[in-house]
Design an enzyme around this catalytic site. Structure first.
Site, PDB file in Angstrom:
ATOM      1  N   THR A 118       0.818  -1.217   0.000  1.00  0.00           N
ATOM      2  CA  THR A 118       0.000   0.000   0.000  1.00  0.00           C
ATOM      3  C   THR A 118       0.851   1.265   0.000  1.00  0.00           C
ATOM      4  O   THR A 118       1.981   1.250   0.500  1.00  0.00           O
ATOM      5  CB  THR A 118      -0.905  -0.003   1.258  1.00  0.00           C
ATOM      6  OG1 THR A 118      -1.498   1.276   1.423  1.00  0.00           O
ATOM      7  CG2 THR A 118      -0.094  -0.288   2.529  1.00  0.00           C
ATOM      8  N   ASP A 119       0.284   2.346  -0.493  1.00  0.00           N
ATOM      9  CA  ASP A 119       0.971   3.644  -0.447  1.00  0.00           C
ATOM     10  C   ASP A 119       1.091   4.179   0.982  1.00  0.00           C
ATOM     11  O   ASP A 119       1.862   5.106   1.246  1.00  0.00           O
ATOM     12  CB  ASP A 119       0.252   4.674  -1.342  1.00  0.00           C
ATOM     13  CG  ASP A 119      -1.220   4.869  -1.014  1.00  0.00           C
ATOM     14  OD1 ASP A 119      -1.726   4.235  -0.047  1.00  0.00           O
ATOM     15  OD2 ASP A 119      -1.889   5.649  -1.713  1.00  0.00           O
ATOM     16  N   GLU A 120       0.316   3.591   1.907  1.00  0.00           N
ATOM     17  CA  GLU A 120       0.334   4.109   3.284  1.00  0.00           C
ATOM     18  C   GLU A 120       1.679   3.902   3.970  1.00  0.00           C
ATOM     19  O   GLU A 120       1.947   4.522   5.004  1.00  0.00           O
ATOM     20  CB  GLU A 120      -0.775   3.458   4.124  1.00  0.00           C
ATOM     21  CG  GLU A 120      -2.150   3.786   3.591  1.00  0.00           C
ATOM     22  CD  GLU A 120      -3.266   3.477   4.570  1.00  0.00           C
ATOM     23  OE1 GLU A 120      -3.020   3.406   5.775  1.00  0.00           O
ATOM     24  OE2 GLU A 120      -4.402   3.306   4.097  1.00  0.00           O
ATOM     25  N   TYR A 145      -1.517  -0.346  11.186  1.00  0.00           N
ATOM     26  CA  TYR A 145      -1.690  -1.034   9.894  1.00  0.00           C
ATOM     27  C   TYR A 145      -0.511  -0.750   8.968  1.00  0.00           C
ATOM     28  O   TYR A 145       0.139  -1.662   8.459  1.00  0.00           O
ATOM     29  CB  TYR A 145      -3.007  -0.606   9.225  1.00  0.00           C
ATOM     30  CG  TYR A 145      -3.066  -0.947   7.742  1.00  0.00           C
ATOM     31  CD1 TYR A 145      -3.127  -2.266   7.319  1.00  0.00           C
ATOM     32  CD2 TYR A 145      -3.028   0.057   6.767  1.00  0.00           C
ATOM     33  CE1 TYR A 145      -3.160  -2.591   5.963  1.00  0.00           C
ATOM     34  CE2 TYR A 145      -3.055  -0.253   5.414  1.00  0.00           C
ATOM     35  CZ  TYR A 145      -3.128  -1.581   5.017  1.00  0.00           C
ATOM     36  OH  TYR A 145      -3.143  -1.885   3.678  1.00  0.00           O
ATOM     37  N   LYS A 149       2.511  -3.179   7.378  1.00  0.00           N
ATOM     38  CA  LYS A 149       2.697  -3.351   5.923  1.00  0.00           C
ATOM     39  C   LYS A 149       4.126  -2.934   5.549  1.00  0.00           C
ATOM     40  O   LYS A 149       4.770  -3.577   4.723  1.00  0.00           O
ATOM     41  CB  LYS A 149       1.675  -2.532   5.119  1.00  0.00           C
ATOM     42  CG  LYS A 149       0.240  -3.002   5.212  1.00  0.00           C
ATOM     43  CD  LYS A 149       0.016  -4.410   4.691  1.00  0.00           C
ATOM     44  CE  LYS A 149       0.171  -4.521   3.181  1.00  0.00           C
ATOM     45  NZ  LYS A 149      -0.207  -5.890   2.698  1.00  0.00           N
TER      46      LYS A 149
HETATM   47  P1  NAD Z   1      -9.557  -7.394   2.818  1.00  0.00           P
HETATM   48  O1  NAD Z   1      -9.518  -7.074   4.261  1.00  0.00           O
HETATM   49  O2  NAD Z   1     -10.798  -7.146   2.036  1.00  0.00           O
HETATM   50  O3  NAD Z   1      -9.173  -8.939   2.585  1.00  0.00           O
HETATM   51  C1  NAD Z   1      -8.164  -9.572   3.309  1.00  0.00           C
HETATM   52  C2  NAD Z   1      -8.322 -11.081   3.157  1.00  0.00           C
HETATM   53  O4  NAD Z   1      -7.223 -11.731   3.845  1.00  0.00           O
HETATM   54  C3  NAD Z   1      -9.616 -11.635   3.778  1.00  0.00           C
HETATM   55  O5  NAD Z   1     -10.235 -12.551   2.899  1.00  0.00           O
HETATM   56  C4  NAD Z   1      -9.140 -12.337   5.043  1.00  0.00           C
HETATM   57  O6  NAD Z   1      -9.961 -13.462   5.416  1.00  0.00           O
HETATM   58  C5  NAD Z   1      -7.742 -12.797   4.629  1.00  0.00           C
HETATM   59  N1  NAD Z   1      -6.850 -13.009   5.792  1.00  0.00           N
HETATM   60  C6  NAD Z   1      -6.654 -12.160   6.836  1.00  0.00           C
HETATM   61  N2  NAD Z   1      -5.793 -12.722   7.718  1.00  0.00           N
HETATM   62  C7  NAD Z   1      -5.410 -13.909   7.184  1.00  0.00           C
HETATM   63  C8  NAD Z   1      -4.512 -14.945   7.616  1.00  0.00           C
HETATM   64  N3  NAD Z   1      -3.842 -14.848   8.784  1.00  0.00           N
HETATM   65  N4  NAD Z   1      -4.361 -16.023   6.816  1.00  0.00           N
HETATM   66  C9  NAD Z   1      -5.035 -16.131   5.639  1.00  0.00           C
HETATM   67  N5  NAD Z   1      -5.903 -15.203   5.202  1.00  0.00           N
HETATM   68  C10 NAD Z   1      -6.082 -14.106   5.970  1.00  0.00           C
HETATM   69  O7  NAD Z   1      -8.316  -6.611   2.176  1.00  0.00           O
HETATM   70  P2  NAD Z   1      -8.158  -5.952   0.723  1.00  0.00           P
HETATM   71  O8  NAD Z   1      -8.697  -4.573   0.763  1.00  0.00           O
HETATM   72  O9  NAD Z   1      -8.639  -6.914  -0.298  1.00  0.00           O
HETATM   73  O10 NAD Z   1      -6.567  -5.833   0.643  1.00  0.00           O
HETATM   74  C11 NAD Z   1      -5.780  -6.866   0.048  1.00  0.00           C
HETATM   75  C12 NAD Z   1      -4.318  -6.449   0.071  1.00  0.00           C
HETATM   76  O11 NAD Z   1      -4.155  -5.248  -0.673  1.00  0.00           O
HETATM   77  C13 NAD Z   1      -3.771  -6.149   1.465  1.00  0.00           C
HETATM   78  O12 NAD Z   1      -2.460  -6.657   1.545  1.00  0.00           O
HETATM   79  C14 NAD Z   1      -3.784  -4.631   1.564  1.00  0.00           C
HETATM   80  O13 NAD Z   1      -2.773  -4.169   2.425  1.00  0.00           O
HETATM   81  C15 NAD Z   1      -3.493  -4.267   0.114  1.00  0.00           C
HETATM   82  N6  NAD Z   1      -4.017  -2.940  -0.344  1.00  0.00           N
HETATM   83  C16 NAD Z   1      -5.331  -2.637  -0.189  1.00  0.00           C
HETATM   84  C17 NAD Z   1      -5.819  -1.422  -0.676  1.00  0.00           C
HETATM   85  C18 NAD Z   1      -7.285  -1.035  -0.560  1.00  0.00           C
HETATM   86  O14 NAD Z   1      -7.643   0.086  -0.913  1.00  0.00           O
HETATM   87  N7  NAD Z   1      -8.149  -1.906  -0.101  1.00  0.00           N
HETATM   88  C19 NAD Z   1      -4.946  -0.523  -1.302  1.00  0.00           C
HETATM   89  C20 NAD Z   1      -3.590  -0.869  -1.436  1.00  0.00           C
HETATM   90  C21 NAD Z   1      -3.148  -2.101  -0.955  1.00  0.00           C
HETATM   91  O1  TDX Z   2     -16.880   6.174   7.559  1.00  0.00           O
HETATM   92  C1  TDX Z   2     -15.816   6.640   7.150  1.00  0.00           C
HETATM   93  N1  TDX Z   2     -15.705   7.996   6.969  1.00  0.00           N
HETATM   94  C2  TDX Z   2     -14.566   8.601   6.522  1.00  0.00           C
HETATM   95  O2  TDX Z   2     -14.535   9.839   6.383  1.00  0.00           O
HETATM   96  C3  TDX Z   2     -14.664   5.819   6.823  1.00  0.00           C
HETATM   97  C4  TDX Z   2     -14.743   4.327   7.003  1.00  0.00           C
HETATM   98  C5  TDX Z   2     -13.528   6.450   6.352  1.00  0.00           C
HETATM   99  N2  TDX Z   2     -13.467   7.782   6.214  1.00  0.00           N
HETATM  100  C6  TDX Z   2     -12.249   8.416   5.663  1.00  0.00           C
HETATM  101  C7  TDX Z   2     -10.929   7.947   6.251  1.00  0.00           C
HETATM  102  C8  TDX Z   2      -9.976   8.038   5.082  1.00  0.00           C
HETATM  103  O3  TDX Z   2      -9.463   9.357   4.962  1.00  0.00           O
HETATM  104  O4  TDX Z   2     -12.196   8.014   4.281  1.00  0.00           O
HETATM  105  C9  TDX Z   2     -10.844   7.761   3.855  1.00  0.00           C
HETATM  106  C10 TDX Z   2     -10.737   6.340   3.358  1.00  0.00           C
HETATM  107  O5  TDX Z   2     -10.891   5.484   4.480  1.00  0.00           O
HETATM  108  P1  TDX Z   2     -10.702   3.890   4.392  1.00  0.00           P
HETATM  109  O6  TDX Z   2     -11.663   3.332   3.409  1.00  0.00           O
HETATM  110  O7  TDX Z   2     -10.701   3.351   5.795  1.00  0.00           O
HETATM  111  O8  TDX Z   2      -9.258   3.786   3.695  1.00  0.00           O
HETATM  112  P2  TDX Z   2      -7.781   4.261   4.117  1.00  0.00           P
HETATM  113  O9  TDX Z   2      -7.649   4.431   5.574  1.00  0.00           O
HETATM  114  O10 TDX Z   2      -7.410   5.404   3.223  1.00  0.00           O
HETATM  115  O11 TDX Z   2      -6.965   2.926   3.693  1.00  0.00           O
HETATM  116  C11 TDX Z   2      -7.322   2.201   2.484  1.00  0.00           C
HETATM  117  O12 TDX Z   2      -6.406   2.482   1.446  1.00  0.00           O
HETATM  118  C12 TDX Z   2      -5.107   1.983   1.569  1.00  0.00           C
HETATM  119  C13 TDX Z   2      -7.378   0.695   2.727  1.00  0.00           C
HETATM  120  O13 TDX Z   2      -8.299   0.408   3.778  1.00  0.00           O
HETATM  121  C14 TDX Z   2      -6.021   0.147   3.049  1.00  0.00           C
HETATM  122  O14 TDX Z   2      -6.072  -1.280   3.188  1.00  0.00           O
HETATM  123  C15 TDX Z   2      -5.099   0.494   1.908  1.00  0.00           C
HETATM  124  O15 TDX Z   2      -3.799   0.082   2.210  1.00  0.00           O
END
Ligand code: NAD
Ligand code: TDX
Length: 329
Positions: A118-120, A145, A149
């Site tokens: 992630t960019d975070e 988090y 990562k």
């Molecule tokens: P998510 O939370 O929707 O899914 C995570 C999955 O991992 C779930 O199915 C969960 O059951 C599984 N899991 C958790 N712990 C586990 C363990 N110990 N063993 C096996 N499985 C396990 O997450 P996501 O949003 O799909 O993110 C996927 C990946 O992408 C992550 O590595 C996250 O850091 C990265 N990422 C997410 C975003 C975003 O915006 N969602 C952006 C950039 C990077």
């Molecule tokens: O109810 C809400 N209201 C609100 O204002 C929620 C749930 C979030 N927010 C804000 C917080 C953040 O600034 O919206 C923005 C996005 O929030 P999230 O969806 O929780 O994402 P963020 O914290 O930016 O992280 C996401 O992007 C990077 C993913 O959850 C991470 O897994 C990924 O690495």
């Protein structure tokens, strides 16, 4: 191909995307089915995927599955910042120890590995800065988090350098699209409106995120798997930066609601101000381009998906909102 976290948001979209574009791939999903995992996200391809319910920290299971595959794509993680602030322990376990367990198996069996991050990990940018994150930006994570990562990325880099593991890494911006858990910003607001509740904006809503459609993220992962250089990191992002307030107003507009039909709730502690990736390397070296260039259209598709797939998200909604109520958000 072994896909970890394939019952989560991005992983499930990745598995569906892969089988659409590479119908001959043989995929095993390893997923612990935590609160965030939902096997029903794999229903459209259930008869074409081997599903293993298990933990990425289980050394014997991981060793056996890695031995059987050619390539590992690692999505499994604890992924929600708010949860990490409340209880960081599962983040350290899954994100750090889980990645370590996979890397050791990949090292033993000399398998190709792609690490999804992630960019975070870079911390945040000032709202008015010209600058964006690049592959050279110093790591400076803010939340439990992002710290876990960042730690997992460092392990991958060390395993490449010290043991010659054939790994690539990607750091993507915020994703949106179908099958995203209702705890995350966009699906939370869309489903709030669908159940007749008011959307919730943290603080003043001025924080900025770069929104990338999950299909574009997964296209990039395939480009890196196919043409990426071993040991390299690629930043992924659409280039479309929006404040949370702008996103919420767009959602309200797309759903036919007044633009001010939401409430402000308490801010997230340590809330990162702005994320923005410079994805030039991915674009010039690997020729990746996002196909979702119109955020409004991508959001409208996503809203339609949530409207049509209440069966998928409804079972998670009440528990998620109960958790938010206990956090005062
Ligand atoms: P998510 O939370 O929707 O899914 C995570 C999955 O991992 C779930 O199915 C969960 O059951 C599984 N899991 C958790 N712990 C586990 C363990 N110990 N063993 C096996 N499985 C396990 O997450 P996501 O949003 O799909 O993110 C996927 C990946 O992408 C992550 O590595 C996250 O850091 C990265 N990422 C997410 C975003 C975003 O915006 N969602 C952006 C950039 C990077
Ligand atoms: O109810 C809400 N209201 C609100 O204002 C929620 C749930 C979030 N927010 C804000 C917080 C953040 O600034 O919206 C923005 C996005 O929030 P999230 O969806 O929780 O994402 P963020 O914290 O930016 O992280 C996401 O992007 C990077 C993913 O959850 C991470 O897994 C990924 O690495």
């Amino acid at each position: 191909m072994l896909v970890t976290g394939g019952a989560g948001f991005i992983g499930a979209n990745f598995v569906q995307h892969t089988l659409r574009n590479h119908p001959t791939y043989d995929i095993t999903v390893l997923d612990a089915l935590t609160y965030a995992g939902d096997r029903r996200a794999l229903e459209p391809v259930a008869d074409r995927v081997r599903f293993v319910h298990g933990d990425i920290c289980d050394t014997d299971l991981v060793d056996r599955l890695v031995a059987e595959c050619d390539v590992v794509v690692h999505f499994a993680a604890e992924s929600h910042v708010d949860n990490s602030l409340h209880d960081p322990a599962p983040f350290v376990r899954t994100n750090v120890t889980g990645t370590f367990t996979l890397l050791e198996a990949v090292r033993r069996h000399d398998r190709r590995y792609h690490h999804v991050s992630t960019d975070e990990v870079f911390g945040d940018l000032a709202l008015d800065a010209e600058q964006k994150f690049t592959e050279e930006t110093r790591y400076d994570p803010s939340s439990p988090y992002s710290a876990t990562k960042a730690a997992s990325d460092m392990l991958v880099r060390a395993w490449v350098r010290s043991y010659g593991v054939r790994a690539t890494l990607s750091n993507c911006a915020n994703n949106y699209g179908p099958y995203q858990h209702v705890e995350k910003f966009i699906p939370r607001q869309v489903t709030n409106l669908l159940v007749g509740a008011r959307p919730k904006l943290y603080g003043a809503g001025l924080n900025v995120r770069e929104w990338t459609h999950v299909e574009d993220h997964n296209d990039a992962v395939h480009a890196i798997l196919e043409r990426g250089r071993i040991g390299e990191t690629y930043l992924i992002g659409s280039g479309d930066e929006r404040s949370n307030r702008e996103i919420l107003e767009l959602v309200l507009e797309v759903m036919g609601q007044p633009r001010d039909a939401y409430e402000h709730v308490s801010d997230r502690p340590g809330h990162d101000l702005r994320y923005a990736n410079d994805s030039t390397k991915l674009r010039t070296e690997l020729g990746w381009r996002p196909s979702y260039v119109e955020l409004r259209a991508g959001l409208a598709d996503t809203v339609d998906w949530y409207r049509a797939n209440e069966w998928w998200w409804k079972p998670h909604k009440e528990r998620t909102e109960a958790r938010y109520r206990s956090l005062g958000r």
